[in-house]
Design an enzyme around this catalytic site. Structure first.
Site, PDB file in Angstrom:
ATOM      1  N   ARG A  52      -0.300  -2.896   4.268  1.00  0.00           N
ATOM      2  CA  ARG A  52       0.143  -2.464   2.939  1.00  0.00           C
ATOM      3  C   ARG A  52      -0.578  -3.365   1.932  1.00  0.00           C
ATOM      4  NH1 ARG A  52       1.100  -7.004   1.900  1.00  0.00           N
ATOM      5  NH2 ARG A  52       1.905  -6.294  -0.063  1.00  0.00           N
ATOM      6  N   ALA A  54      -2.563  -2.613  -2.026  1.00  0.00           N
ATOM      7  CA  ALA A  54      -3.528  -1.592  -2.438  1.00  0.00           C
ATOM      8  C   ALA A  54      -4.944  -1.774  -1.859  1.00  0.00           C
ATOM      9  CB  ALA A  54      -3.554  -1.509  -3.968  1.00  0.00           C
ATOM     10  N   ARG A  95      -0.078   7.410   1.457  1.00  0.00           N
ATOM     11  CA  ARG A  95       0.729   6.780   0.394  1.00  0.00           C
ATOM     12  C   ARG A  95       0.160   7.216  -0.956  1.00  0.00           C
ATOM     13  NH1 ARG A  95       2.501   0.656   0.934  1.00  0.00           N
ATOM     14  NH2 ARG A  95       4.145   1.426  -0.434  1.00  0.00           N
ATOM     15  N   GLN A 198       8.451  -8.383   0.918  1.00  0.00           N
ATOM     16  CA  GLN A 198       7.049  -8.834   1.015  1.00  0.00           C
ATOM     17  C   GLN A 198       6.911 -10.301   0.605  1.00  0.00           C
ATOM     18  OE1 GLN A 198       7.943  -5.882  -0.314  1.00  0.00           O
ATOM     19  NE2 GLN A 198       6.394  -4.297   0.000  1.00  0.00           N
ATOM     20  N   ASP A 239      -1.247  -1.815  -8.060  1.00  0.00           N
ATOM     21  CA  ASP A 239      -1.611  -0.664  -7.211  1.00  0.00           C
ATOM     22  C   ASP A 239      -2.428   0.367  -7.964  1.00  0.00           C
ATOM     23  OD1 ASP A 239       0.916  -1.903  -5.973  1.00  0.00           O
ATOM     24  OD2 ASP A 239      -0.062  -0.739  -4.393  1.00  0.00           O
ATOM     25  N   LYS A 250       4.461  -3.335  -7.601  1.00  0.00           N
ATOM     26  CA  LYS A 250       5.714  -3.352  -6.838  1.00  0.00           C
ATOM     27  C   LYS A 250       6.930  -3.370  -7.754  1.00  0.00           C
ATOM     28  CE  LYS A 250       6.164  -3.078  -3.346  1.00  0.00           C
ATOM     29  NZ  LYS A 250       6.445  -1.730  -2.778  1.00  0.00           N
TER      30      LYS A 250
HETATM   31  O1  MRU Z   1       4.382  -1.376  -1.021  1.00  0.00           O
HETATM   32  P1  MRU Z   1       3.271  -2.386  -0.908  1.00  0.00           P
HETATM   33  O2  MRU Z   1       3.661  -3.603  -0.142  1.00  0.00           O
HETATM   34  O3  MRU Z   1       2.004  -1.753  -0.415  1.00  0.00           O
HETATM   35  O4  MRU Z   1       3.020  -2.837  -2.399  1.00  0.00           O
HETATM   36  C1  MRU Z   1       2.047  -3.823  -2.647  1.00  0.00           C
HETATM   37  C2  MRU Z   1       2.003  -4.246  -4.055  1.00  0.00           C
HETATM   38  O5  MRU Z   1       2.711  -3.747  -4.897  1.00  0.00           O
HETATM   39  C3  MRU Z   1       0.983  -5.267  -4.417  1.00  0.00           C
HETATM   40  O6  MRU Z   1       1.434  -6.067  -5.462  1.00  0.00           O
HETATM   41  C4  MRU Z   1      -0.298  -4.542  -4.863  1.00  0.00           C
HETATM   42  O7  MRU Z   1      -0.732  -3.654  -3.888  1.00  0.00           O
HETATM   43  C5  MRU Z   1      -1.387  -5.477  -5.170  1.00  0.00           C
HETATM   44  S1  MRU Z   1      -1.920  -6.261  -3.692  1.00  0.00           S
HETATM   45  C6  MRU Z   1      -3.328  -7.011  -3.843  1.00  0.00           C
END
Ligand code: MRU
Length: 348
Positions: A52, A54, A95, A198, A239, A250
């Site tokens: 997971r 982005a 996703r 996370q 993202d 997030k």
């Molecule tokens: O649901 P996730 O864990 O994939 O969400 C990740 C995030 O929101 C991160 O902050 C975002 O992808 C930036 S990661 C470099």
């Protein structure tokens, strides 16, 4: 480089057998790799959050295209370019919010158009380039973001934006790694990031592994942390960033941005240009994933709410550009983002 000591982790590795992913559902208690041999498996792994973050999703999808090309070319060497469209769609459906997924699929799709003969070696080389470019961008953003921090000071971060969430090194966590190595950051607060944790499971693990002091807080403690002057910056990833500088990230990021502005704490977003979607005018148009109610109603497999209670589980929120002090990309820093400044940065 001084911060190499703080950069040991990699979570995406290609081998002759297929794509190997460090299973992020099991960290920090179990370190286990998953081997994926086809595009369907890769799409499932993205959906289930084996991987997971982005940029990591984008890199993974690029390798997924290599597996798809391998299978399609073996089945029908003359028809593989049309047959692979189904795999691209399957990967794209995994996703919805992280635009890096669509960016990587489109780059691989355009690349494969020019190929003849066995596509696998060339497509693997392109996927590896996407992977390596992401790490290089992260290192560049690390330098640029660290330079904004007048330290030594403590910072707060959200979710996981590190080596686990990218090709390696990280976006927001890359800035934190670089700034810690340069003596600009002396400690990091990570919020736990309900419901998937996370922050608690992944960010705390990465920082401990890389010898950077980390203190975990509940999300509810962030305002008090800021009120007490304990952090100078909130540093997050994204993202998808809309053309006007609105930032999807997030769930919980928006609350942190509002709280930071109220307390005079600076707010930095760190993301490569593969996260910027100039086709989306503003944050309202960004598709926001809603995940299963069970993620909220249970904890570590145990129900924590009464049986008849329901849950609402948007996985991302949108922070308006006006609450962002700086967007750091590999192309440069956009302070107080606006459409004009984003256009200029993307053209540079
Ligand atoms: O649901 P996730 O864990 O994939 O969400 C990740 C995030 O929101 C991160 O902050 C975002 O992808 C930036 S990661 C470099």
């Amino acid at each position: 480089m001084p911060y190499n000591h703080h950069d040991k982790i990699r979570a995406i590795e290609w081998s002759d057998a297929g794509l190997n992913l460090l299973d992020q559902r099991l960290l920090p208690n179990v370190t286990q790799w998953v081997l994926l041999k086809d595009a369907l498996g890769v799409a499932q792994a993205i959906r289930d959050m084996v991987v997971r973050g982005a940029p990591a999703i984008g890199v993974t999808a690029a390798y997924g295209m290599v597996l798809a090309a391998r299978d399609r070319y073996a089945c029908s060497p003359g028809e593989w370019k049309s047959a692979i469209a189904e795999d691209i769609q399957t990967l794209a459906d995994s996703r919805p919010t992280a635009v890096n997924l669509f960016w990587a699929l489109e780059r691989m799709r355009q690349f494969m158009e020019g190929l003849s003969g066995d596509p696998v070696p060339a497509m693997l080389a392109e996927a590896r380039r996407i992977h390596e470019e992401d790490i290089a961008s992260n290192r560049q953003m690390g330098e640029l973001g660290a330079a904004l921090i007048d330290g030594p000071c403590a910072v707060l971060t959200h979710c996981n934006t590190g080596s686990l969430a990218t090709g390696g090194f990280g976006t927001a966590l890359g800035v934190i790694r670089a700034a810690y190595g340069a003596g600009r950051i002396n400690s990091v607060f990570a919020d736990e990031t309900r419901p998937w944790l996370q922050g608690a499971r992944l960010t705390a693990w990465e920082l401990v592994e890389d010898n950077i002091p980390v203190t975990l807080i509940t999300e509810g403690a962030a305002a008090t942390l800021m009120k007490q002057g304990k952090v100078k910056w909130v540093i997050v990833g994204s993202d998808r960033i809309a053309a006007n500088g609105d930032v999807a990230n997030k769930i919980g990021t928006y609350s942190l941005a509002v709280t930071a502005r109220y307390h005079g704490v600076k707010f930095m977003v760190v993301a490569p240009t593969s996260t910027v979607d100039m086709n989306i005018a503003c944050g309202d148009d960004i598709p926001i994933e809603e995940r299963a109610e069970s993620e909220v109603l249970t904890l570590a497999g145990q129900r924590i709410a009464p049986e008849s209670a329901r849950a609402w589980n948007p996985s991302f929120d949108v922070t308006p550009a006006e609450l962002v002090d700086a967007i750091v990309t590999e192309k440069g820093v956009v302070e107080r983002p606006s459409l004009e400044k984003m256009v200029a940065m993307m053209r540079s």
